[in-house]
Write an enzyme that holds these catalytic residues in place. Structure first.
Site, PDB file in Angstrom:
ATOM      1  N   CYS A   2       0.821  -1.217   0.000  1.00 31.98           N
ATOM      2  CA  CYS A   2       0.000   0.000   0.000  1.00 31.98           C
ATOM      3  C   CYS A   2       0.854   1.265   0.000  1.00 31.98           C
ATOM      4  CB  CYS A   2      -0.875   0.056   1.243  1.00 31.98           C
ATOM      5  SG  CYS A   2      -1.832  -1.406   1.560  1.00 31.98           S
ATOM      6  N   GLY A 102      -0.800  -1.372   6.380  1.00 33.37           N
ATOM      7  CA  GLY A 102      -0.482  -2.258   7.503  1.00 33.37           C
ATOM      8  C   GLY A 102      -1.668  -3.124   7.876  1.00 33.37           C
ATOM      9  N   GLU A 487      18.897 -16.768  -7.318  1.00 30.20           N
ATOM     10  CA  GLU A 487      18.437 -15.440  -7.706  1.00 30.20           C
ATOM     11  C   GLU A 487      17.914 -15.438  -9.153  1.00 30.20           C
ATOM     12  OE1 GLU A 487      17.578 -12.873  -6.312  1.00 30.20           O
ATOM     13  OE2 GLU A 487      17.751 -11.257  -7.763  1.00 30.20           O
TER      14      GLU A 487
END
Ligand code: M6R
Length: 614
Positions: A2, A102, A487
């Site tokens: 967010c 959050g 990776e």
């Protein structure tokens, strides 16, 4: 994840908010919204599922005027991506609007209590509970907005960055943070608010950083006030940031990821600038120098990180164990924080994070500090939460990374780890001066070597076309390049959505070799090192089972070439720095395969750039 933007001042808020949201798009999101208070005092909230561009269309013809506003991009945690779950959320009376990043962990308890007091909810979010709790407290206590926010947050358990505005209060934004980033840009008679300073850098270079448990009372034309949840006044933590707009734009490339891959010769120059003396080839890192004793006395070094930063840490383990002879452990931050780890006061914990905002890594830092360890940070984002929560550290200085897939941050992290290892090795005398200087020279030459490896771009693009329709990939490497294989596989899966797994090459025989057939391409890293011959033998074993091999090999290596179906030939450098070079064609291959598959390279599905919740 967010994103938050806010503005209060004398300008029209909405264009600033939308521009800021666009700069935060890279974080990943599924819906967007704004709340503005117009000159007549009306609080207008507009929000919808989809991109910021959908929000702009939605705003067309509506009244979004006003000099104060808050805006948000949501990455769903509680409730599906939808118009009703998008932020801002407003209170039952329509007086207060809130945006929230959050998770409020105890939202169910709070919601039940509010329902008993006559509140009804329009969304499935934890955030709507918070805005109604603020309203309820404001009415019950007949207090001002900032006090209501403070009292509400004292009841909230979890992580948050919030911004709140209120009808009838058109000069004020209240903001607060707990384990989620929030900065306040300071202008002349105006303030900007964001989860990332880069999104508001057009307007100011001065930023106040909120710390956990702090509330900002932001009034147009008045000094900024910060207080704690305990109602004590806090000092302002103001920093001056130099970021250029061009760093935040694509500079002619079709995607940020490709731009960031090609930036690497320059980002490595920035990363080593002023840290290696070109005449003496001596490394000078103030973070290590100032804390020499901690590193010299370290019984152990523990890396904590997530994702790509965790892969870089695995390379850090090789570097530090080889060059400094200090035992190293590498931990997923998310596991470390919950498994009651043994942390000793002579441990050095190194937290590695591009964003400096990863919730799990931040929690691991806090745990390590509480246990008395010395905590060192390797971050990119200057002033980020992890950079501020650690005792000391080294920035990688590779500039803002916007593409969700980390590229230049990975090479910057490995480069910093090599410099840290050299600085410690010098103090400990664990390697000869000649060896130290040889590695330092290779570091100084790295930008040129990267330039050469980037010349493979067109060749890798053509090769990638052949493999665009594969459904699975295996990546193999050994030693320093086992993490590079991990990776490479991560890059491919996150942006192309092709299943890919990385293994140490020698592990093949212990299971994965069963997967090999003509449909399963294997990317093998077979560059010169002490396991090179063994890796070439592994390639033969794959070939014998009909597997197709793409080998990353040293330029002109005709021996390894014979065992591969396709090769990517690259320049070489010191063995311990090879991951920096090898990772680049793997980044390019992931990029081109994703482009050929029509994927959203910079904002892959379900992913967020900065994972600020658990
Ligand atoms: O900002 P951080 O380095 O803490 O982020 C950690 C991971 O979320 C991140 O590396 C992630 O794995 C990337 N998408 C990888 O490309």
């Amino acid at each position: 994840m967010c994103g938050i933007v806010g503005y209060v001042g004398y300008r029209e808020a909405c264009p600033i908010l939308l521009k800021g949201l666009k700069r935060l798009e890279y974080r990943g999101y599924d819906s967007a919204g704004v709340a503005v208070i117009n000159k007549d005092g009306n609080l207008n909230v507009y929000k919808c599922k989809g991109k910021v561009s959908s929000l702009e269309e939605f705003l067309d013809g509506k009244d979004y005027s006003g000099n104060i506003g808050i805006a948000h991009t949501r990455w769903a945690t509680h409730g599906e991506p939808s118009d009703r779950n998008a932020h801002p959320h407003y209170s039952q009376s329509g007086q207060i609007a809130l945006i929230h990043n959050g998770i409020i962990e105890n939202f169910r308890v709070l919601k039940d209590a509010l329902i008993q007091n006559g509140y009804q909810f329009k969304s499935s979010t934890d955030s709507e509970v918070l805005v109604n709790l603020i309203e309820y407290i404001r009415k019950e206590n007949d207090c001002c907005l900032s006090e209501a926010v403070r009292l509400a947050l004292k009841q909230a358990v979890g992580a948050y960055a919030i911004a709140v505005i209120e009808k009838g209060n058109p000069d004020q934004i209240i903001a607060a943070r707990q384990s989620s980033p929030m900065v306040i840009g300071i202008g002349e008679g105006e303030y900007f608010l964001s989860s990332d300073a880069a999104s508001i850098i057009d307007y100011t270079n001065d930023f106040a950083y909120l710390n956990d448990g702090e509330i900002a009372i932001i009034n147009k034309n008045k000094p900024l006030e910060i207080k704690t949840l305990e109602n004590e006044t806090s000092n302002l933590d103001i920093r001056h940031l130099e970021l250029s707009i061009s760093q935040l734009e694509k500079g002619g490339y079709p995607h940020f990821m490709l731009k960031e891959i090609h930036e690497q010769p320059n980002t490595i120059i920035d990363c080593i600038r002023g840290r290696i003396n070109p005449d003496t080839a001596e490394v000078k890192l103030s973070g290590v120098e100032l804390n020499k004793d901690k590193f010299l006395q370290a019984g152990r070094i523990i890396f904590v990180a997530c994702g790509t930063s965790w892969h870089a840490s695995l390379i850090g383990e090789h570097l530090i164990e080889n060059l400094c002879r200090i035992p190293v452990e590498v931990e997923y931050a998310s596991e470390f924080r919950y498994r009651n780890p043994i942390i000793r006061s002579n441990d050095v914990v190194i937290a590695v994070s591009q964003s400096g905002e990863t919730a799990d890594t931040l929690a691991a830092v806090e745990l390590a500090r509480k246990a008395g360890a010395f905590v060192y940070g390797i971050c990119n984002a200057v002033g980020s939460s992890i950079a501020r929560a650690t005792d000391s550290g080294t920035y990688i200085h590779v500039g803002p990374e916007i593409g969700v897939a980390s590229t230049k941050a990975f090479t910057g992290q490995v480069t910093v780890m090599a410099m840290i290892a050299l600085a410690i090795a010098k103090e400990k005398g664990t390697i000869s001066t000649e060896r130290r200087q040889a590695i330092a020279k290779s570091l100084l030459e790295l930008p040129q070597t990267i330039k050469k490896v980037l010349e493979t771009d067109k060749m890798v693009a053509d090769l990638s076309k052949i493999f665009t329709y594969a459904h699975n990939f295996i990546y193999l490497g050994r030693g320093y390049n086992y993490p590079t294989a991990l990776e490479g596989a991560l890059k491919l899966k996150e942006i192309s959505y092709i299943h890919a797994e990385g293994y140490p090459a020698a592990e093949m025989k212990h299971g994965p070799i069963a997967l090999i057939d003509a449909e399963m391409p294997t990317v093998v890293i077979a560059v010169p090192d002490h396991t090179y011959e063994k890796t070439v033998s592994n390639m033969e074993e794959i070939k014998a089972r009909g597997g197709k091999i793409i080998a990353v090999i040293a330029q002109g290596d005709s021996h390894a070439r014979k065992s591969a179906d396709y090769t990517i030939e690259i320049p070489t450098t010191d063995e311990c720095l090879m991951p920096v070079i090898v990772s680049i064609p793997l980044q390019l291959m992931a990029y081109y395969i994703a482009v050929y598959k029509g994927r959203n390279v910079d904002q892959p599905r379900n992913l967020a750039k900065s994972v600020t919740v658990e």
